[in-house]
Structures are given as structure tokens and as C-alpha cells.
Design a protein around this motif. Structure first.
Motif, PDB file in Angstrom:
ATOM      1  N   PHE A 309      92.778   0.268  33.569  1.00 51.66           N
ATOM      2  CA  PHE A 309      94.173   0.667  33.372  1.00 51.66           C
ATOM      3  C   PHE A 309      95.003  -0.468  32.772  1.00 51.66           C
ATOM      4  CE2 PHE A 309      92.235   2.943  36.918  1.00 51.66           C
ATOM      5  CZ  PHE A 309      92.084   4.158  36.277  1.00 51.66           C
ATOM      6  N   ASP A 310      94.804  -1.676  33.288  1.00 53.63           N
ATOM      7  CA  ASP A 310      95.467  -2.827  32.672  1.00 53.63           C
ATOM      8  C   ASP A 310      95.081  -2.956  31.200  1.00 53.63           C
ATOM      9  OD1 ASP A 310      97.173  -4.318  34.396  1.00 53.63           O
ATOM     10  OD2 ASP A 310      95.443  -4.817  35.623  1.00 53.63           O
ATOM     11  N   PHE A 311      93.797  -2.860  30.944  1.00 51.47           N
ATOM     12  CA  PHE A 311      93.343  -3.087  29.571  1.00 51.47           C
ATOM     13  C   PHE A 311      93.766  -1.957  28.628  1.00 51.47           C
ATOM     14  CE2 PHE A 311      89.993  -5.926  31.567  1.00 51.47           C
ATOM     15  CZ  PHE A 311      90.585  -7.086  31.113  1.00 51.47           C
ATOM     16  N   ILE A 313      96.536  -0.296  28.916  1.00 51.23           N
ATOM     17  CA  ILE A 313      97.944  -0.568  28.623  1.00 51.23           C
ATOM     18  C   ILE A 313      98.035  -1.532  27.439  1.00 51.23           C
ATOM     19  CG2 ILE A 313     100.001  -1.778  29.455  1.00 51.23           C
ATOM     20  CD1 ILE A 313      99.412  -0.696  32.241  1.00 51.23           C
ATOM     21  N   GLU A 314      97.231  -2.594  27.486  1.00 47.29           N
ATOM     22  CA  GLU A 314      97.310  -3.601  26.429  1.00 47.29           C
ATOM     23  C   GLU A 314      96.764  -3.075  25.106  1.00 47.29           C
ATOM     24  OE1 GLU A 314      95.803  -7.415  27.518  1.00 47.29           O
ATOM     25  OE2 GLU A 314      96.127  -8.269  25.527  1.00 47.29           O
ATOM     26  N   GLN A 315      95.575  -2.473  25.152  1.00 49.12           N
ATOM     27  CA  GLN A 315      94.933  -2.086  23.892  1.00 49.12           C
ATOM     28  C   GLN A 315      95.652  -0.907  23.242  1.00 49.12           C
ATOM     29  OE1 GLN A 315      93.679  -4.798  23.866  1.00 49.12           O
ATOM     30  NE2 GLN A 315      91.480  -4.617  23.612  1.00 49.12           N
TER      31      GLN A 315
END
Lengths: 439, 344
Positions: A309-311, A313-315
Motif C-alpha cells: 500500500f505504501d509503495f 501510493i508512491e508508484q
């Protein structure tokens, strides 16, 4: 002097490729008198290339394909097929799009406003969770492992959609991370992908600083003189192929500015943003405006076994705005009707969330997006079940997507390539296009 | 009146296992010692009504009775805090909302909900005097709210990446925040001004060039009770961001000088420090979870490694300490809330 060995197929395209020439011609550039093959408008810099007149000129050149390849396997649940409020849905919500009733992940707010120009295939079942195999299958349309190497979609498009006399590469891969080289297989290296690593111009297309313009011109004139004398006595198809490829390469060298995204206006560079993927999307627009038949832009990486989920958001935060800006620009510049746009990965990600907040590889029920030339806009093809663990309707795979892309740009995907007398089906004969997605 | 047990972390043992079913993501302990609240990944059965629960610890209500806390979030409830008087639960979610609940109500429902942040609320903390709530999130903001009416007290701007955690200094004089890149800021709540950049815990952030993504951030943060140290937990030495290959780390800062001290684990393998707390008996408690499994770790303020660790049956994701400091609660990825006693 050794003789050149001709492959058994005796295809001229196998004799010498533009890319191989570039490796041996690093010093040849700046020969302004040799670029006669430059088409109307194609040698112009960014500001002019953006004009409607040039867009119209490009339009008459044929169809184009743009593939955005999200390397590592983007999560369909965090993008095109959200399942909020279920055991697999994760924390993100679905948002409405410009197509009534169609929702995508809240991580794609800008893309949501472009969905009336795009369609989603939500029913891919590619039965694969291997990165390399997934890349090959999605870009070749053929099941792997296969008894034969099959050409990359870009090679097929370059072979079938490059206008006569077009002097730029027909198949360009802009790599922002992620592998892949766009193999041409039996179509010959002429159609293999020309790689722009990190958006930089193809390798060996700049004159070395140690070689002066004058020396370079003298060297080229000497080559031409010797070549003419040789051709006058012993001209063959082979020598013609060498000469043609060499001159094509010279054309490419003199058009190095086509690959220079910094020549686009500052306003446009600001609109696409400072991030690498933004620059690559603007570069893709530039290449398409210059008539390149096939452009692939890689965005890396989505292989989120940990903290999916973090990644995402970034990608997807990097992906969303530049991609939506590109869709808007292709539309307003009149290019979208002749440009097929595809957003794909090698596979999707597991509905199950693992104990590290990650999602793993998943080829059983995932999504691809298509839009533009020949594609019905705003459609949803297929359906997954309530929590995304299986395809419930209209199961398709890479073979069907491959047929659909080609059919959408006017290529008879059920036809064959005749390579040195041997027939090669253009796409998997066991599959066919998704007819309801075609206009 | 019974004698308080002698605290001995080496005697840690499980006293309660509440099987919820869905993986847990957050937990906190009621200062009145009646409840432990926890957040969970939602199921398909109850829509958004199964994101947050209140587990009763009172024998009269049953040792393992959990009731849903309803009514405000439509995404995972990542952040929990309870006011010092135990009357009010405050939550923050991926949906950007911060909500207030009457904790002891028989059927607790949200009494106030704010759209507090654009995107994920990563932490909420109630001030030591119970009069304010601090929150932080992916919009690069920290904000302070009036506990009584929900009005904004301060908007703390200055971070340049997602703000991962926030804490009140024990004397209530300041709020401290830490972002994805380990930048730690001290804020004057009255003015909203940044008093100082305390330090940058650079060990807790990395940009993975292969996967082209950031990894790090303050996944846990806690002050020593006397305010002399601030501990921040996360992941370090990352060799593969997308597989979570890195080691749990705790950075303990001297609050006055900002000087850091790094505390690694000799036991826990790959993972992240997801929870931190200071124990009044004079040691830190850390929770780690990741590829190396789940671990509860104990380490002294002057040591470089933990002096004891307990392997958990699954990855630990959240931790809370009981008000009498005799027990800790851990939310696990296997859907279990486990309570451990810190004595024989």
C-alpha cells in the motif's frame, strides 16, 4: 577481408540492423546533407512539432501504439479493479470516473477523469506468476515457454505500421527501470527495440568530442566514395542493404533532437512534472508526434511483496498525473484517434494480503487498460468476483490482448508474416481479438 | 491490597489470546485498564463495521468479549489513542478522517469526525493533559485539534515527505513529528512554529535504486517518561525494499542534544520496528515484525542490543502497554490480539 555470412533465410533484414550500425558508427553525425529522408515536420524541434499541422501530417502516416508497462506487476486492486470493503480490498477506496458507473482506485484521481477515453479489461487470466515469462507473454501475445522466439509487439507494429521512407526507428523502448529490449525474433533486427535508457537518446548517436565535424565529414565522404566505387562493380542486394541501413542510421543521427525532451517547452515540462516518469511521458508524446509507430515507456516498480500500500501510493502517485496529462494531450492534439494506448504489466497481484502488508504475484484475475485508436472508449470488459479471486465473465489472456491491439490499428492479426518463404502467424492462431472492444 | 508483581522481562508469558480472525493493524490500552482497542483489516462480511473493536478486560463482561466500534471510517483504522482519563477514544484512518468515540459506551459510536488529512492518517496522539489531539499524515502535515470541540489548534507545516509519526513531549510543552525520510521536528503548539529540526534519523530511510521507491519512516515513536530521550523505530540496512529485506532498528535520541544512539536486534532478523514504549522499570520495549517473524524486544537505554526477546507466533504489527506496566498487548498479523505479562 572476410565475407559477411548471410543467414540461412537470406533476409536482408537479418544482414544488418540499424542498431548494429549505430554501435560501429559512433563518430558519424552532423552530416546535414545526408538527411533527405526526413519527412515533413519530422526534423523540427518541440515547439513546432506540437502544431496541429504537424499532428495532421503525422496522422496521415498511419497508426501508432503506446504501451505503458508497469514493471513488477501492478496491483489490479489498487488500480483498475478495486474491491473496497472486502477481505481482499485493502485500505483504499474506489472513486467515480468520467464514465458513469465505472470506479477505479482512489490512487488514480487524474486518470479517473480520462476514463471516458479508456477501457478496462478486468478479466485477464494468464495463469502465470513469473516475471520474465509474464513480460514475454504480454508483449509477444504467445504462451511461454514456446518452441520459437516470437517478436515483441513493438517489432510487429514497426513491421506493419512504419510508413515507407520513415527514417526514425519504428520501435522505441523508453526504459525507466525494468528490463526488456523488444526482441524482433524472425522479423529481423531492423524491427528490434531501440532502447532509450532513462530517457536518454539511443547509445552512440553523438559525435565524440575528439572527432571534429570536419574530420567526420571527410571520413563519411571517403566512405561514400569507396562505397560507390565498390557498388559500381559488385553491387548486390547485400551491399544495398548495408548502404540503406547506413543511410538510415545517418538520418537517425541527424535527428538526435527528436529524442531530446528538454526541447519541449518549459510549460509542458512543468505540466508533466519533474519526475522521471513525467519526463518519459512527455518524451513519448514527442516521439509519437514525430510519427514513431511504437513507443513503450516502462515505469518501475510494482513488485510489492512488502508494504504494497505504501509503495502503490508512491508508484501510482508518480504514474497518475503524467499519464493523465499525456492522455489529455494526445486528445487535444488530435493524435489519440490514431494512437492506441495500452497500460499493462506482466501480471497482477494477489487478492490475499500477506503478513507484511504485501501482495504477491498473481496472474489469475487481473486487468489491462486500452484506449485510443480502434478501441471502444469507456467500456469494461469482463468481470471478477466480489473479492477479485477469480474471473467470472469473459476470461481472456495475453493472446487476446495482442490480437486486439493489432486489429485496432488495422493489422489483420489473423494473417501471416512471410519471412524468407516461411509463414509465421502474426498472432497466436488459437486466440482472437476481443471484438466487443473494437470500434 | 495485593503487592505489585516484580517486573522481569525475561519471565514474559502469554496471559490472553483473543482470536479476532482478521489481521490486526493497530491497538491501544485504556488508561483505566478496562479495555484494549484494536483495528483490523476488514472482512467481506460486515462492510465497514468491522474495522475497529473494543475488547473488554473486565471479568464481569467476559475475558474475551469484543464489541465493534462503529460509524466513521470507510478504510482501515491505522491510528488509535485514548485520552488520559479513559473517556475518549480517538482514531485515524487511511481515509484521512480523525474520529472521537465515548470509549465506555455500551455501543460505542463516533461522536465527532473530522476530515483531518488528505490521505492516510498515520498517527494520532492525545496530549498528556488530555486537552488536545495531534495527528499527522501523508499530506505532509501535522495538525493539533482541541479535544473538547474538534477545532483546529495548530497546523504544523514544514515536512517535505509523508509524516509517519507524532508524539507529545511528556511535559506537554511540545509536539514532535518524524517523516518518511527520518526528519524529526519539534513544534510549538501554541504558535504552530517549528522550534527546531531535532535530527534526521537517516538510518531509517533509503531509496531503493533498483525498485525506484522510498522505504523507511518512523513506524514507531515514544518518549522516555522523563522526557530525556525519544525513541524512533523503523527499518534499516534495506537491500530489497519490495521484499522487505532490512533489519529492525531503534534510534534513541538524547532529547536535548538530538544525539542519536542506534539499537539493533541480535535476534529478530528481517523486519520493521512497529511498536515502542518506555517501561518505568528502566528499559525500552520494542515490537518487530517482518520476514524474520514477530518479536518483542527489550533493551536498556545504554545498550547497543536487546537484552531479551520473545518470538511471537506471527508478525507483530501494533503494541500497547497496560497502565500499570505489568502487561503488554500485541496485535498480530494472524488475527490474534495477545496479552503478555512481564513478570513471573
Amino acid at each position: 577481408m572476410s565475407r559477411t555470412t548471410i543467414p540461412a533465410c537470406r533476409s536482408l533484414e537479418h544482414v544488418v540492423s540499424r542498431r548494429s550500425l549505430l554501435h560501429t558508427m559512433g563518430g558519424v553525425i552532423g552530416l546535414g546533407g545526408l538527411n533527405g529522408a526526413v519527412g515533413p515536420g519530422l526534423g523540427l524541434c518541440g515547439g513546432l512539432a506540437a502544431s496541429p499541422a504537424i499532428a495532421e501530417a503525422v496522422k496521415t502516416g498511419g497508426k501508432r501504439v503506446l504501451v505503458i508497462f508497469l514493471h513488477g506487476g501492478v496491483s489490479q486492486l489498487e488500480s483498475w479493479d478495486p474491491k473496497p470493503g472486502t477481505d481482499t480490498g485493502g485500505p483504499f477506496r474506489a472513486i467515480p470516473t468520467s464514465v458513469p458507473g465505472v470506479h477505479i482506485s482512489e490512487l488514480l484521481p487524474h486518470t479517473a477523469r480520462q476514463m471516458h477515453r479508456l477501457s478496462i479489461i478486468r478479466s485477464l487470466d494468464t495463469r502465470n506468476g513469473d516475471h520474465g515469462r509474464g513480460q514475454r507473454e504480454m508483449t509477444s501475445g504467445r504462451d511461454q515457454p514456446a518452441p520459437l522466439d516470437y517478436p515483441h509487439l513493438g517489432a510487429v507494429v514497426a513491421k506493419t505500421a512504419t510508413p515507407p521512407g520513415f527514417s526514425l526507428p519504428g520501435h522505441i523502448l523508453v526504459r525507466g527501470g525494468g528490463g526488456g529490449a523488444g526482441p524482433a525474433a524472425y522479423l529481423g533486427p531492423r524491427y528490434a527495440g531501440v532502447v532509450m535508457d532513462n530517457g536518454e537518446p539511443p547509445a552512440h548517436t553523438a559525435r565524440p568530442e575528439s572527432l571534429t565535424m570536419e574530420a567526420d565529414q571527410r571520413r563519411s565522404l571517403l566512405r561514400a566514395k569507396v562505397n560507390d566505387r565498390f557498388a559500381g562493380r559488385r553491387r548486390t542486394a547485400e551491399t544495398d542493404a548495408y548502404t540503406q541501413s547506413y543511410e538510415q542510421a545517418l538520418d537517425l543521427l541527424t535527428q538526435r533532437h527528436v529524442f531530446d525532451v528538454s526541447l519541449e517547452s518549459q510549460r509542458d515540462q512543468d505540466r508533466y512534472g519533474p519526475h522521471e516518469f513525467g519526463r518519459h511521458c512527455l518524451l513519448a508524446r514527442r516521439l509519437l508526434e514525430h510519427g514513431v509507430p511504437f513507443v513503450q515507456v516502462n515505469h518501475s516498480n510494482y513488485d510489492t511483496h512488502y508494504e504494497n500500500f505504501d509503495f502503490h501510493i508512491e508508484q501510482l502517485g508518480e504514474f497518475d498525473h503524467p499519464f493523465a496529462t499525456l492522455m489529455e494531450d494526445l486528445t487535444t492534439r488530435g493524435l489519440l484517434e490514431d494512437t492506441l494506448v495500452c497500460v499493462m504489466s506482466e501480471f497482477g497481484r494477489t487478492p490475499r494480503i500477506n503478513d507484511r502488508y504485501g501482495r504477491d504475484h498473481w496472474g489469475t484475475a487481473w486487468s489491462v487498460v486500452l484506449g485510443g485508436a480502434g478501441i471502444q472508449p469507456g467500456a469494461i470488459i469482463g468481470r471478477t468476483n466480489a473479492n477479485g479471486t477469480a474471473v467470472e465473465d469473459r476470461k481472456v489472456d495475453h493472446g487476446h490482448v495482442f490480437h486486439t491491439i493489432l486489429r485496432a490499428i488495422g493489422v489483420n492479426s489473423s494473417g501471416d508474416f512471410d519471412v524468407a518463404g516461411r509463414s509465421h502467424p502474426i498472432a497466436d492462431p488459437a486466440k482472437g481479438p476481443i471484438d466487443e472492444l473494437l470500434t | 491490597m495485593s503487592t505489585p508483581p516484580t517486573i522481569d522481562p525475561t519471565k514474559i508469558h502469554e496471559v490472553l489470546a483473543h482470536k479476532h480472525g482478521r489481521p490486526l493493524i493497530s491497538c491501544c490500552w485504556d488508561p483505566q485498564d478496562r479495555y484494549v482497542c484494536f483495528g483490523a483489516e476488514n472482512s467481506s462480511a460486515a462492510g465497514y463495521d468491522d474495522l475497529l473493536y473494543r475488547l473488554s478486560l473486565a471479568p464481569a463482561e467476559g475475558a474475551a468479549a469484543a464489541v465493534p466500534v462503529l460509524g466513521s471510517h470507510d478504510s482501515w483504522v491505522w491510528a488509535l489513542a485514548i485520552a488520559p482519563d479513559g473517556e475518549t477514544l480517538v482514531t485515524g484512518g487511511y481515509d484521512g478522517r480523525v474520529s472521537w468515540y465515548p470509549l465506555a459506551h455500551p455501543e460505542p459510536r463516533a461522536s465527532r469526525t473530522l476530515h483531518a488529512h488528505d490521505g492516510w492518517v498515520r498517527a494520532v496522539r492525545v496530549s498528556p493533559d488530555g486537552r488536545a489531539v495531534a495527528s499527522c499524515g501523508n499530506d505532509r502535515l501535522a495538525r493539533v485539534w482541541n479535544m473538547a470541540d474538534g477545532s483546529e489548534v495548530a497546523r504544523l507545516t514544514g515536512h517535505e515527505s509523508h509524516v509517519y509519526n507524532i508524539a507529545w513531549h511528556p511535559d506537554g510543552s511540545a509536539v514532535v513529528s518524524c517523516d518518511l525520510k527520518g526528519v524529526i521536528k519539534e513544534w510549538d503548539v501554541a504558535t504552530g512554529a517549528c522550534r527546531r529540526d531535532v535530527a534526521t534519523a537517516a538510518q531509517l530511510w533509503a531509496y531503493d535504486k533498483q525498485f525506484r521507491a522510498d522505504i523507511g519512516g518512523a513506524r514507531a515513536m515514544a518518549f522516555r517518561s522523563d522526557g530525556s530521550q525519544l525513541a524512533i523505530g523503523g527499518i534499516t540496512k534495506v537491500t530489497n525494499a519490495f521484499a522487505g529485506i532490512g533489519q529492525p532498528l531503534v534510534v534513541v535520541l538524547d532529547w536535548a542534544s538530538g544525539e542519536p544512539k542506534l539499537i539493533e536486534s541480535k535476534n529478530s532478523g528481517n523486519g520493521v520496528t512497529w511498536g515502542l514504549a518506555w517501561h518505568p522499570a528502566g528499559f525500552w520495549i520494542g515490537l518487530a515484525g517482518g520476514g524474520g517473524g514477530g518479536w518483542i524486544r527489550f533493551f536498556k537505554p545504554d545498550a547497543a542490543e536487546d537484552f531479551h526477546a520473545l518470538k511471537l507466533p506471527a508478525n507483530g504489527r501494533a503494541m500497547a502497554v497496560a497502565p500499570d506496566a505489568t502487561r503488554i498487548a500485541v496485535g498480530l498479523a494472524d488475527g490474534t490480539l495477545r496479552i503478555y505479562a512481564l513478570h513471573a
